[in-house]
Design an enzyme around this catalytic site. Sequence first.
Site, mmCIF file in Angstrom:
data_model
loop_
_atom_site.group_PDB
_atom_site.id
_atom_site.type_symbol
_atom_site.label_atom_id
_atom_site.label_comp_id
_atom_site.label_asym_id
_atom_site.label_seq_id
_atom_site.Cartn_x
_atom_site.Cartn_y
_atom_site.Cartn_z
ATOM 1 N N CYS A 258 0.825 -1.212 0.000
ATOM 2 C CA CYS A 258 0.000 0.000 0.000
ATOM 3 C C CYS A 258 0.860 1.263 0.000
ATOM 4 C CB CYS A 258 -0.980 -0.041 1.165
ATOM 5 S SG CYS A 258 -2.353 1.095 0.908
ATOM 6 N N HIS A 342 -3.792 -5.259 -0.029
ATOM 7 C CA HIS A 342 -3.462 -5.749 1.313
ATOM 8 C C HIS A 342 -3.510 -7.267 1.402
ATOM 9 C CE1 HIS A 342 -3.387 -1.863 3.483
ATOM 10 N NE2 HIS A 342 -4.091 -1.491 2.426
ATOM 11 N N GLU A 344 -2.490 -9.054 3.672
ATOM 12 C CA GLU A 344 -2.828 -9.478 5.045
ATOM 13 C C GLU A 344 -4.345 -9.475 5.249
ATOM 14 O OE1 GLU A 344 -2.066 -6.519 4.205
ATOM 15 O OE2 GLU A 344 -3.213 -5.063 5.366
#
Lengths: 365, 1071
Positions: A258, A342, A344
């Site tokens: 990001c 993202h 994650e």
Amino acid sequence: MTKAYLALADGTVYEGEAFGADGERAGEVVFTTPMAGYQEVATDPSYRGQIVCMTYPLIGNYGVNALDAEAARVHVEGFVVREYTARPSSWRAEGSFGDYLRRHGVPGIQGIDTRALTRKLRTVGTMPGILSTTADDPAALVARARALPGMSGQDLVTGLGPEAPVEFDEPDGLGPYPPARRHVVAYDLGMKTSILRQLRRAGCRVTVVGPRTTADEVLRLDPDGVFLSNGPGDPAAVPGIAEEVRRLVEARPIFGICLGHQILARAFGARTYKLKFGHRGVNQPVKDLATGRVEITTHNHGFAVDPQSLPDDVTVTHVNLNDRTCEGLAHRRLPVFSVQYHPEAAAGPHDARYLFERFMKAMER
Amino acid sequence: MPKRTDIRSILLIGSGPIVIGQACEFDYSGTQACKALREEGYRVILVNSNPATIMTDPEFADRTYIEPLTVEMVAKVIEAERPDALLPTLGGQTALNLAVRLAETGILDRYGVKLIGASIEAIQKAENRQRFKDAMSRIGLAVPASGICHSLQEARELLAIVGLPAIIRPSFTLGGTGGGVVETREEFEAKVAWGLSASPTHEVLIEQSIAGWKEFELEVMRDQADNVVVICSIENFDPMGVHTGDSITVAPIQTLSDREYQRMRDAAIAIIREIGVDTGGSNIQFAVNPANGDMVVIEMNPRVSRSSALASKATGYPIAKIAAKLAVGYRLDELTNDITGTTSACFEPTLDYVVVKVPRFAFEKFPAADPTLGPSMKSVGEVMAIGRTFKEAFQKALRSLENGRTGLDPRYTDVDEIRRKLRTPTDERPWLIADAMRQGISIDELHELTRIDRWFLDQIAEILDMEGRLAQAGKWGLSPELLRAAKREGFSDAAIARLTGLSGADVRARRLEAGIRPTYKMVDTCAAEFEARTPYLYSTYESEDEAPPTGRRKVVILGSGPNRIGQGIEFDYCCVHGVLALREAGFETIMVNCNPETVSTDYDTSDRLYFEPLTLEDVLEILDRERPEGVILQFGGQTPLKLAKALEAHGVPVWGTSPEAIDIAEDRERFRTLIEELGLRQPPSGAARTAAEAEAIAERLGFPLLLRPSYVLGGRAMEIVPGLPKLQDYMQRALSEAVDRPVLPILVDKYLESAIEVDVDAVADGEDVLIGGVLEHIEEAGVHSGDAACSLPPHSLPEPIVETLMAQTRALARALRVVGLINVQFAVQGGTVYVLEVNPRASRTVPFVAKATGRPLAKLAARVMAGERLRDLTGGAFAPRPTGMVAVKEAVLPFARFSGVDVLLGPEMKSTGEVMGLAPTFEAAFAKAQAGAGPGLPIGGRAFLSVRDVDKGAIVSIGKSLYDMGFELIATRGTAAALAAAGLPVERINKVLEGPPHIVGAIEAGQVALVINTTEGDRSIADSYTIRRSALLFQVPYFTTIAGARAAVSAIGALRRGELAVRPLQDIPVA
Ligand SMILES: Nc1ncnc2c1ncn2[C@@H]1O[C@H](COP(=O)(O)OP(=O)(O)O)[C@@H](O)[C@H]1O
Ligand SMILES: Nc1ncnc2c1ncn2[C@@H]1O[C@H](COP(=O)(O)OP(=O)(O)O)[C@@H](O)[C@H]1O
Ligand SMILES: [Mg+2]
Ligand SMILES: [Mg+2]
């Protein structure tokens, strides 16, 4: 019932009901489209400086709990929803979302036509606004909203991250982490906890450093790789960091997410620009150009990398299938890569978690 | 990868007749698939036995076969058409099972047909409970403890491992037929026995019961490059234990955190990969323990399902269409999201509204059935509603049900009764919960009683809070603010009226005065992130309306709401045809409907779709903004017709036959006058408001009589009454039911015995009348026209009678100034023609007639309503079109679903669907219809005959024909005597009461190939009940009327002569 207002810089005023803390907060008004994960959104540091409108209308249904927080505090400036549910129902709930916002001093507004707001932001673009549960003169709010600066040029990173390097070892709720095989130094530019947890799961020891850390200081920690985190604001406005990263590029494997991706691109001399209303949600299709596979991914960004401006030794590795924007890049020779989205997740699908493995492999070579 | 070029023609199998568990959702998916495949240039060959579907319209496929979905018949289609591929995943369980059998019997290999979409291996891995369990443990997912058994003995051994309560589920059945939760050993044994017989593989799964856990579903899509996306997540309001088809369900999931949801998503993706569904959609069900989040997998359907249809409507994502494209080789990222037109189809829709589906049941039709909801599906239809909150969507859904309620209307006040009733889930549950809250029962206790998640209970409590505020405000205190707040929670004007003591009209007036009007928002797959171009709309009370009407010439077509017995897919078919015809004629077409299963609610059927309840309030709001040139009510059955007068009173331009004429047809007195004026005949009749009046009428007309309440569809509560005691009994029941309603008269007709019933369907334009078809029923009058088999053209009526029927139909259509469709039902008794009823609207048989004659009656009707002349549209051909073929319709009945229900037919309609048999002769067509509707006719074996005394003469010729064709005859005493007296060799067999060895034992042992059983009188009906019931459960073809038996015998002859050939609609000559 307390009245609340959301006033936008274009003069629009939405009147609703207050929830969360009392008060008044200003920020760039943005919308995000996940149907669950409001706690992760509220605590995501990338939302600093932003008032977030959830497009999903029912918020608060399953309450909040310690494990789902992406940071120790709520980072959004304000929360905008269609209907807030004060009585959560879940075995995981440790409290209600409204109380949580109140504890963290963040106001919320409910009962407004969030779809109308979203359509406005989509067509006009994101804009500054003020959420107030204390004002009684909406016109004055609008006037103040008009005076707010836009997001471009705002450095919201400085001041985030630890003063001194700290090792991360918070649990992820899934049992003990595997033994660490590699050491990563992670720049915390407003990092989500889930990223750290994923690095630990992948087998890394993680030392977290603040945004002002120099390349030399990083190297002195003797990492096998360097990680650049997500974070808020305009990547162009974060002072100094691109230069430090440029020095690390030749030295160690690097992985950025990001804001970290945008900063890496800037370190390569590329340009970043502001999107009209950004990508925020958990359903964005991203194609891995190497494999042809599509990942459904979590996004939260208002700026993007201009792929035309990348130097020849850096290639675009991932693109967004909806608008063809650059979603990932990699150096042709060096083990240096990053993604705009993202992996994650939290909230969101786990399709891109392989990237943590990829980073691990890069360090193991 | 672009589409495959190694295949050119694709065989698609439909899902056959509408049955519980498999309804019009598969017409929706099949129609989408046909369109998608032809768009890609493939030659599409379609087989389906259901003529009431849009997919079987000859325009939708290159070759359309309306044939029984049996291995033999589909093999013939394959032989004739030599398709390159078979796509089995869009026709429900029926198509999937058939594909498996076509593969197992080697037919696919013999003709080199490739399976696309899902391999046999994947289908079996998903469908075979044991293999599925093994697969799940390989990927580390939990399933409830369970085991498979093939006998009662094995079952008993398993019980030791699984324990009680347990759930019994037979393999390979539809909608869980035969399943159930058992608490005791006795229940266990009984259920296992039933399950073993209900399973086509005589296999039963015995499983640990996790009733009370939370139930979820995910709709997953995968392409051949292994891209996987979740299209929709669904949470069941009713916890585990109630079949998802019978549960209220909500999209998206409401009570899971992202962490829990993603875990489920990961599991779903792992499952679709492990099972190996190559491409297309799958439905995966999960259960979650509310106490600790433990998750188990319940099942996977490796195909498009009922929930996929719901998911498509709930999200706007066309699952079936995309599944079809993936099956021919496209990848998700090569396809565009139709709704936005610019973004990728490879994504996960996100909602900014809440969708609630509520099932609709038909227990009132089967008083003997157990209304307890369990793991076997019992609902016959469903409604869906969209709102910005759960409360709004839920209340919109409740009023869409058309069960006479305006929302959560109160019913029970006795606390103990409420508690008792809540303990077992039934169709009344949502209302009981509200009643319980009104009586002060706490949410905690309600949660204990029902295991429904507290979140949902809280939402209902909030609705009741608002109810309290409205009631407290009353007539005088209802402020615009409160009114608006109530509207935002989904309260209908009628509910607000009920609570405040105002009239519905008053509430509406106040609302309009205060400017409180709904806004319309789009279903756009993306929560407004991208611009949508498909006007698929729902109402909500918000600040912005995003779909202003256009200035085009437009027509609104009102749909038929939830499927129910008596009003099903046939009406949706007519609505869709109306839309297609008027689109062709250049109108903007606007559809209003709330049934997610249908083609009419596909976003690309009409120009604009309003997914809304069909109540006066909701419809008026749409009409007020759209201001169409016309509104069409006559296609959607009783649902829109009920609104006719009120809409007219509001100045709405109702197209077609006037509401006034509809009233004449429905009002007994006015209709009688009309019949007299035309010099026609009706069965003698009267109307009674009291028992005494009824008895006086009986005196005048003589028994038997036919009794019914006024204004009904599907023959509800109609009974043939042979004598005085029954009459008194009926009147007592009818009057006690009507306590809280104004007493509408009970209609008393002379019951015409041994009469032939005939349906005539026609289209009129006010002057000319086109007779679409004359349908002669097989069963005599007294069996509801919806349940009777029938033949087009008539198979036995003399020509002059047929002429008379057509002439009378024309006279009636002219007299009523019918513009559009008309259906007339006649009874012909010994050469005398009686008019039973006139329906100046679409009838159930319109699609059948259209398929049988190649004439699109509903389209013609739509054009006529728009002002065109039949003369111009048809070139002056007004007689039924001869095709050289005979079409036989056979009804499909849901008796197997409802234990304890007799299979006898009567004047109350009970069927859920129909099939068509099409052949050059009546006999062959009837044989096909039987094969399509049920187990099919035998060509030899033992025929069991047992008939009432009046039929003893007729049975002799039937017995003789059977004997001549090589059947062995067995019969109960009286029937055996009659047959023996006629010189036929017959073996006598005991009735059940006479002790073993008896007929039921023989049926269960598989020793009987055919059952013919007519009966009358309570006593002998009760005595012979088990015979019919066991024939039903053991899939032995049975006939309960002499007329049906005769037709069957002639059809067996055709079967024995091997006369069943297949022929596509496209090859049937149209004159
Ligand atoms: N182990 C179980 N315990 C309790 N209820 C169950 C169990 N398994 C299934 N059910 C219930 O039975 C219903 C039907 O089961 P399912 O496996 O989905 O069969 P079907 O093929 O009929 O959809 C489910 O929707 C669920 O409510
Ligand atoms: N007078 C009658 N004599 C014999 N059968 C009748 C008579 N009236 C009605 N029926 C039977 O009852 C069925 C239902 O009656 P109908 O008036 O058509 O009601 P619905 O509105 O339910 O179609 C008919 O299809 C027919 O079989
Ligand atoms: Mg199921
Ligand atoms: Mg009728």
